[in-house]
Scaffold this motif. Structure first.
Motif, PDB file in Angstrom:
ATOM      1  N   LEU A   1     -12.316  -2.416 107.509  1.00 30.65           N
ATOM      2  CA  LEU A   1     -11.071  -2.969 106.974  1.00 30.65           C
ATOM      3  C   LEU A   1     -10.770  -2.502 105.564  1.00 30.65           C
ATOM      4  N   ASP A   2     -11.810  -2.125 104.806  1.00 32.69           N
ATOM      5  CA  ASP A   2     -11.551  -1.593 103.471  1.00 32.69           C
ATOM      6  C   ASP A   2     -10.815  -0.260 103.564  1.00 32.69           C
ATOM      7  N   LEU A   3     -11.163   0.568 104.552  1.00 33.39           N
ATOM      8  CA  LEU A   3     -10.465   1.831 104.760  1.00 33.39           C
ATOM      9  C   LEU A   3      -9.034   1.592 105.225  1.00 33.39           C
ATOM     10  N   VAL A   4      -8.867   0.648 106.126  1.00 27.96           N
ATOM     11  CA  VAL A   4      -7.527   0.314 106.612  1.00 27.96           C
ATOM     12  C   VAL A   4      -6.643  -0.102 105.443  1.00 27.96           C
TER      13      VAL A   4
ATOM     14  N   LYS B   1       1.688  -8.453 112.558  1.00 26.96           N
ATOM     15  CA  LYS B   1       2.045  -7.058 112.331  1.00 26.96           C
ATOM     16  C   LYS B   1       2.977  -6.980 111.141  1.00 26.96           C
ATOM     17  N   GLY B   2       2.914  -5.857 110.442  1.00 31.68           N
ATOM     18  CA  GLY B   2       3.738  -5.663 109.258  1.00 31.68           C
ATOM     19  C   GLY B   2       2.926  -5.010 108.164  1.00 31.68           C
ATOM     20  N   SER B   3       3.512  -4.911 106.973  1.00 30.75           N
ATOM     21  CA  SER B   3       2.796  -4.380 105.820  1.00 30.75           C
ATOM     22  C   SER B   3       1.862  -5.452 105.266  1.00 30.75           C
ATOM     23  N   VAL B   4       0.927  -5.043 104.416  1.00 30.52           N
ATOM     24  CA  VAL B   4       0.004  -6.013 103.827  1.00 30.52           C
ATOM     25  C   VAL B   4       0.758  -7.080 103.035  1.00 30.52           C
TER      26      VAL B   4
ATOM     27  N   SER C   1      -6.509  -9.545 100.504  1.00 32.58           N
ATOM     28  CA  SER C   1      -7.076  -8.363 101.144  1.00 32.58           C
ATOM     29  C   SER C   1      -6.810  -8.374 102.640  1.00 32.58           C
ATOM     30  N   VAL C   2      -6.952  -7.196 103.257  1.00 33.78           N
ATOM     31  CA  VAL C   2      -6.809  -7.093 104.712  1.00 33.78           C
ATOM     32  C   VAL C   2      -7.851  -7.957 105.405  1.00 33.78           C
TER      33      VAL C   2
END
Length: 291
Positions: A189-192, A210-213, A281-282
Motif C-alpha cells: 500500500l505504500d507503493l500504491v 473508489k476515487g483519489s486519495v 494514508s492509503v
C-alpha cells in the motif's frame, strides 16, 4: 478509457465478483487494492477475456471491448506465463511478433527493455537461470513489448528489489504520461500511495471505495500535535476529536476549533514542538472501508 460496468463472475455457487464497476481513465495510474480473495485477479482476467463474464460488460473507448482491442492491451498475469527453457530475448521477440511487431523492431525493443532492467548481459540466457526477481523483470518487459494501449498488471512489484521497484515505477509513470490507462494490483500500500492517481478498493468481490486519495479521505484534514508534556487535556478541549495519542503526541481532527485556538491553548500549557496537517494514508483508508 477502460470502463468496467457491473461485472459478475461465479464459480459454482460462489459469487467471486459481484456488480463491480469502475473506470480507468487515460493517463491515470489506478491502484487495484484488496485482500486475498477479494476478486482483483478474477476481475482482471475478465477484462482481458481470460475468464467469461457472467454479468455486466467491459467497454473500451465507449463500446464493448473486442478481441482486436485486447490484442493491443499489455497484460501481466498473477501466474507468470513465460517459457523457462527459452532464451530471454528470443521469447520477448516471439511474444511481440504474435502481436504484430516486426522481428527487427521486436529485437530492438526487447534489447532496450533488458538494458533498462539491467539484464542486457543475460539476453541469451534461459529464463530459468535467472533469480525470481529477474524473471519478474522479464515478465514486465513482456507486458510492454508492443507499446500497449492499456496496461493491466497483477502484482507487478511482487519479488522486486528496491532498485527494480523504482525502475518499474518510472516505466509505469512514462506510460501514464503518454496517456495510457494503467491498472495494477498490489498488496504494497505504500507503493500504491506513492504512485497512484486513483484507487479502487475491493472486499468480498465488491467495490467498497473508489476515487483519489483526497476523495476517499472524505476531505477531512487531520493534525498531528506534539507537545512538551501530556496531551490528556485534549479530551476536554471543545471542537477537537482525538483519534489517537502516544505519550506527548496526538492525532486529531478539528470539529469546531481553529488551529490558532488549539495552538494558543497548547502554548499556554507548555512547549509545542509540532502542529502539522497530516493526510490520511492509503493504509488507513483501506482499513476503514474494509472493516
Amino acid at each position: 478509457m477502460l470502463e468496467v460496468a457491473h461485472l459478475v463472475r461465479r464459480f459454482g455457487d460462489n459469487v467471486a465478483v459481484s456488480d463491480v464497476s469502475f473506470d480507468v481513465a487515460p493517463g491515470v495510474l489506478t491502484g487495484f487494492v484488496g485482500g486475498n480473495g477479494a476478486g482483483k485477479t478474477t476481475t482482471m482476467r475478465m477484462i482481458m477475456g481470460v475468464l467469461a463474464v457472467h454479468g455486466g460488460e467491459v467497454r473500451w473507448q465507449g463500446r464493448p471491448v473486442t478481441i482486436e482491442d485486447r490484442r493491443s492491451f499489455g497484460y501481466m498475469p498473477e501466474e507468470r506465463g513465460l517459457y523457462p527453457k527459452q532464451p530471454i530475448l528470443e521469447q520477448l521477440v516471439y511474444l511481440a511478433r504474435l502481436r504484430g511487431s516486426t522481428a527487427s523492431g521486436a529485437k530492438r525493443r526487447g534489447s532496450e527493455l533488458l538494458e533498462r532492467f539491467d539484464l542486457a548481459a543475460r539476453a541469451g540466457d534461459k529464463l530459468e537461470s535467472l533469480s525470481l526477481g529477474n524473471q519478474q523483470r522479464v515478465q514486465i518487459a513482456a507486458a510492454v513489448m508492443s507499446d500497449p494501449a492499456l496496461l493491466i498488471l497483477d502484482e507487478p512489484f511482487s519479488g522486486l528489489d528496491p532498485v527494480a521497484i523504482d525502475a518499474m515505477a518510472d516505466l509505469l509513470r512514462e506510460y501514464a504520461e503518454r496517456g495510457v490507462p494503467v491498472l495494477f494490483s498490489s498488496h504494497q500500500l505504500d507503493l500504491v500511495e506513492r504512485l497512484c492517481d486513483a484507487l479502487v478498493i475491493l472486499a468480498a468481490g465488491r467495490v467498497v471505495a473508489k476515487g483519489s486519495v483526497p476523495e476517499l479521505a472524505g476531505g477531512r484534514t487531520r493534525y498531528r500535535l506534539v507537545l512538551g508534556g501530556s496531551t490528556a487535556w485534549l479530551a476536554d478541549f471543545g471542537g477537537v476529536r482525538v483519534l489517537e495519542t502516544n505519550g506527548s503526541s496526538a492525532l486529531l481532527e478539528l470539529t469546531g476549533a481553529t488551529t490558532d485556538k488549539l495552538l494558543t491553548e497548547a502554548l499556554a500549557r507548555g512547549s509545542v514542538y509540532e502542529l502539522a496537517a497530516v493526510r490520511q494514508s492509503v493504509s488507513e483508508i483501506y482499513r476503514e472501508v474494509t472493516a
